[in-house]
Write a protein that holds these residues in place. Structure first.
Motif, PDB file in Angstrom:
ATOM      1  N   MET A 173      49.553  37.353  46.654  1.00  0.00           N
ATOM      2  CA  MET A 173      48.469  36.376  46.681  1.00  0.00           C
ATOM      3  C   MET A 173      47.113  37.071  46.826  1.00  0.00           C
ATOM      4  O   MET A 173      46.158  36.754  46.109  1.00  0.00           O
ATOM      5  CB  MET A 173      48.685  35.397  47.832  1.00  0.00           C
ATOM      6  CG  MET A 173      47.596  34.336  47.938  1.00  0.00           C
ATOM      7  SD  MET A 173      47.847  33.222  49.340  1.00  0.00           S
ATOM      8  CE  MET A 173      47.585  34.343  50.722  1.00  0.00           C
ATOM      9  N   ILE A 174      47.033  38.056  47.731  1.00  0.00           N
ATOM     10  CA  ILE A 174      45.784  38.786  47.950  1.00  0.00           C
ATOM     11  C   ILE A 174      45.376  39.549  46.685  1.00  0.00           C
ATOM     12  O   ILE A 174      44.205  39.555  46.293  1.00  0.00           O
ATOM     13  CB  ILE A 174      45.926  39.753  49.141  1.00  0.00           C
ATOM     14  CG1 ILE A 174      46.103  38.961  50.444  1.00  0.00           C
ATOM     15  CG2 ILE A 174      44.716  40.667  49.246  1.00  0.00           C
ATOM     16  CD1 ILE A 174      46.420  39.822  51.637  1.00  0.00           C
ATOM     17  N   LYS A 175      46.361  40.204  46.038  1.00  0.00           N
ATOM     18  CA  LYS A 175      46.078  40.968  44.821  1.00  0.00           C
ATOM     19  C   LYS A 175      45.546  40.082  43.698  1.00  0.00           C
ATOM     20  O   LYS A 175      44.587  40.428  43.005  1.00  0.00           O
ATOM     21  CB  LYS A 175      47.336  41.687  44.353  1.00  0.00           C
ATOM     22  CG  LYS A 175      47.744  42.863  45.221  1.00  0.00           C
ATOM     23  CD  LYS A 175      49.020  43.482  44.704  1.00  0.00           C
ATOM     24  CE  LYS A 175      49.481  44.627  45.602  1.00  0.00           C
ATOM     25  NZ  LYS A 175      50.770  45.211  45.141  1.00  0.00           N
ATOM     26  N   LYS A 176      46.165  38.909  43.518  1.00  0.00           N
ATOM     27  CA  LYS A 176      45.770  38.035  42.413  1.00  0.00           C
ATOM     28  C   LYS A 176      44.412  37.382  42.671  1.00  0.00           C
ATOM     29  O   LYS A 176      43.626  37.197  41.754  1.00  0.00           O
ATOM     30  CB  LYS A 176      46.844  36.976  42.194  1.00  0.00           C
ATOM     31  CG  LYS A 176      48.126  37.566  41.606  1.00  0.00           C
ATOM     32  CD  LYS A 176      49.157  36.507  41.283  1.00  0.00           C
ATOM     33  CE  LYS A 176      50.389  37.142  40.648  1.00  0.00           C
ATOM     34  NZ  LYS A 176      51.426  36.154  40.292  1.00  0.00           N
ATOM     35  N   ILE A 177      44.144  37.036  43.920  1.00  0.00           N
ATOM     36  CA  ILE A 177      42.832  36.473  44.262  1.00  0.00           C
ATOM     37  C   ILE A 177      41.742  37.512  44.036  1.00  0.00           C
ATOM     38  O   ILE A 177      40.667  37.220  43.495  1.00  0.00           O
ATOM     39  CB  ILE A 177      42.820  35.971  45.727  1.00  0.00           C
ATOM     40  CG1 ILE A 177      43.721  34.743  45.876  1.00  0.00           C
ATOM     41  CG2 ILE A 177      41.395  35.631  46.158  1.00  0.00           C
ATOM     42  CD1 ILE A 177      43.852  34.252  47.292  1.00  0.00           C
ATOM     43  N   LYS A 178      42.025  38.748  44.451  1.00  0.00           N
ATOM     44  CA  LYS A 178      41.058  39.840  44.266  1.00  0.00           C
ATOM     45  C   LYS A 178      40.822  40.108  42.780  1.00  0.00           C
ATOM     46  O   LYS A 178      39.691  40.338  42.350  1.00  0.00           O
ATOM     47  CB  LYS A 178      41.588  41.093  44.963  1.00  0.00           C
ATOM     48  CG  LYS A 178      40.609  42.255  44.956  1.00  0.00           C
ATOM     49  CD  LYS A 178      41.173  43.450  45.698  1.00  0.00           C
ATOM     50  CE  LYS A 178      40.199  44.622  45.668  1.00  0.00           C
ATOM     51  NZ  LYS A 178      40.743  45.805  46.385  1.00  0.00           N
ATOM     52  N   LYS A 179      41.885  40.071  41.994  1.00  0.00           N
ATOM     53  CA  LYS A 179      41.781  40.309  40.561  1.00  0.00           C
ATOM     54  C   LYS A 179      40.964  39.225  39.876  1.00  0.00           C
ATOM     55  O   LYS A 179      40.143  39.507  38.985  1.00  0.00           O
ATOM     56  CB  LYS A 179      43.184  40.360  39.953  1.00  0.00           C
ATOM     57  CG  LYS A 179      43.214  40.797  38.499  1.00  0.00           C
ATOM     58  CD  LYS A 179      44.641  40.912  38.001  1.00  0.00           C
ATOM     59  CE  LYS A 179      44.672  41.349  36.538  1.00  0.00           C
ATOM     60  NZ  LYS A 179      46.067  41.474  36.033  1.00  0.00           N
ATOM     61  N   ASN A 180      41.161  37.961  40.286  1.00  0.00           N
ATOM     62  CA  ASN A 180      40.397  36.850  39.708  1.00  0.00           C
ATOM     63  C   ASN A 180      38.908  36.963  40.048  1.00  0.00           C
ATOM     64  O   ASN A 180      38.046  36.663  39.214  1.00  0.00           O
ATOM     65  CB  ASN A 180      40.942  35.519  40.217  1.00  0.00           C
ATOM     66  CG  ASN A 180      42.275  35.169  39.582  1.00  0.00           C
ATOM     67  OD1 ASN A 180      42.629  35.711  38.544  1.00  0.00           O
ATOM     68  ND2 ASN A 180      43.016  34.278  40.202  1.00  0.00           N
ATOM     69  N   GLU A 197      37.264  39.761  40.638  1.00  0.00           N
ATOM     70  CA  GLU A 197      36.719  40.865  39.848  1.00  0.00           C
ATOM     71  C   GLU A 197      36.500  40.436  38.397  1.00  0.00           C
ATOM     72  O   GLU A 197      35.511  40.826  37.769  1.00  0.00           O
ATOM     73  CB  GLU A 197      37.683  42.060  39.896  1.00  0.00           C
ATOM     74  CG  GLU A 197      37.754  42.737  41.261  1.00  0.00           C
ATOM     75  CD  GLU A 197      38.793  43.839  41.304  1.00  0.00           C
ATOM     76  OE1 GLU A 197      39.555  43.964  40.320  1.00  0.00           O
ATOM     77  OE2 GLU A 197      38.841  44.571  42.316  1.00  0.00           O
ATOM     78  N   LYS A 198      37.421  39.612  37.887  1.00  0.00           N
ATOM     79  CA  LYS A 198      37.289  39.130  36.513  1.00  0.00           C
ATOM     80  C   LYS A 198      36.072  38.218  36.365  1.00  0.00           C
ATOM     81  O   LYS A 198      35.323  38.296  35.387  1.00  0.00           O
ATOM     82  CB  LYS A 198      38.560  38.375  36.123  1.00  0.00           C
ATOM     83  CG  LYS A 198      38.610  37.981  34.667  1.00  0.00           C
ATOM     84  CD  LYS A 198      39.933  37.300  34.322  1.00  0.00           C
ATOM     85  CE  LYS A 198      39.972  36.887  32.862  1.00  0.00           C
ATOM     86  NZ  LYS A 198      41.252  36.224  32.514  1.00  0.00           N
ATOM     87  N   LYS A 199      35.856  37.345  37.361  1.00  0.00           N
ATOM     88  CA  LYS A 199      34.704  36.439  37.324  1.00  0.00           C
ATOM     89  C   LYS A 199      33.400  37.215  37.445  1.00  0.00           C
ATOM     90  O   LYS A 199      32.388  36.866  36.836  1.00  0.00           O
ATOM     91  CB  LYS A 199      34.814  35.397  38.432  1.00  0.00           C
ATOM     92  CG  LYS A 199      35.901  34.372  38.209  1.00  0.00           C
ATOM     93  CD  LYS A 199      35.950  33.372  39.343  1.00  0.00           C
ATOM     94  CE  LYS A 199      37.036  32.320  39.091  1.00  0.00           C
ATOM     95  NZ  LYS A 199      37.119  31.344  40.211  1.00  0.00           N
TER      96      LYS A 199
END
Length: 254
Positions: free
Chosen positions: A238-245, A247-249
């Motif tokens: 969950m932490i990895k995917k939130i961080k990735k989103n 960074e993408k934004k």
């Protein structure tokens, strides 16, 4: 955006419907084969969380609530904590503790397991050998004079099928329970047959629905079907995917 979200939820509902129908027909066939003897229907709810520190170490915890006598009566509730060490992608060791409480008694369980998990693309093979030690109390006098601890060795093997281009998977396994005792070193106790499905959501969430049947060796013991609903949250994913989103934004704004 709304159309994409609508399509996502429509696919999710369709996947859940398919898995529910599949499990329904399985339990219907199994029930028809066991209707000659009384078999108890039970329900188990298992919410849990896990966190992977790195590629080797993982910690997890779960709560379980169980109902018995055709889902009508409380059976037990309890919590479990486990620590897992991965040697590589295929082999791992797990150890943990479970406390269970009911209206009549409490139970403490220590366990250790050696696990194997091999991915072959859409199909994966998993197996485990597990030792468990269960007692009502760790008091030495209690174990010697009142009730001896129950020691079990469990051997499991199963397969998991991941539907291509989908977050839905189906799994099945067979598990043999062997009881250890002083008078008879190894005694067959029961066999468990299970079939189920898992659906992976965003941010590390996974919902699992399964049915298993315990075929007990002792005639006096009542066999049981258990319908299990399991929800697991992987905190590290969950932490990895939130961080990735995020960074993408941030990149989109540049």
């Amino acid at each position: 955006m709304q159309k994409k979200a609508s399509t996502y939820f429509q696919n999710l509902i369709m996947m859940i419907k398919k898995s529910t129908i599949f499990l329904f027909f399985f339990t219907l066939i199994a029930f028809d084969g066991s209707c000659q003897n009384y078999t108890d229907w039970q329900y188990r709810l298992v919410p849990g969380v896990s966190y992977r520190f790195n590629e080797h170490w993982k910690v997890s915890g779960e709560y379980r609530y169980t109902a018995q006598k055709d889902f009508q009566e409380f059976r037990s509730s309890g919590g479990e904590f486990a620590l897992q060490y991965n040697f590589n992608k295929e082999f791992s060791l797990e150890t943990g503790y479970r406390f269970t409480s009911s209206y009549t008694a409490d139970a403490h369980r220590l366990f250790g397991a050696f696990k194997y998990d091999k991915d072959f693309g859409v199909i994966s093979l998993f197996a485990a050998i597990k030792y468990q030690f269960t007692t009502g109390s760790f008091n030495e006098r209690y174990m010697n004079d009142f009730k001896e601890p129950v020691q079990m060795v469990r051997e499991k093997i199963g397969v998991d099928y991941n539907i291509p281009n989908s977050k839905l998977s189906f799994n099945t396994y067979v598990e043999i329970f062997l009881k250890l005792a002083d008078d008879d070193p190894i005694k067959y106790n029961r066999t468990r047959y299970s079939i189920g499905s898992d659906y992976k959501f965003k941010y590390g969430n996974k919902l699992g629905i399964s049915v298993f049947y315990d075929d007990k060796y002792i005639p006096e013991k009542i066999d049981r079907f258990v319908l299990e609903t399991k929800y697991t949250l992987s905190i590290d994913e969950m932490i990895k995917k939130i961080k990735k989103n995020k960074e993408k934004k941030a990149e989109e704004k540049i």
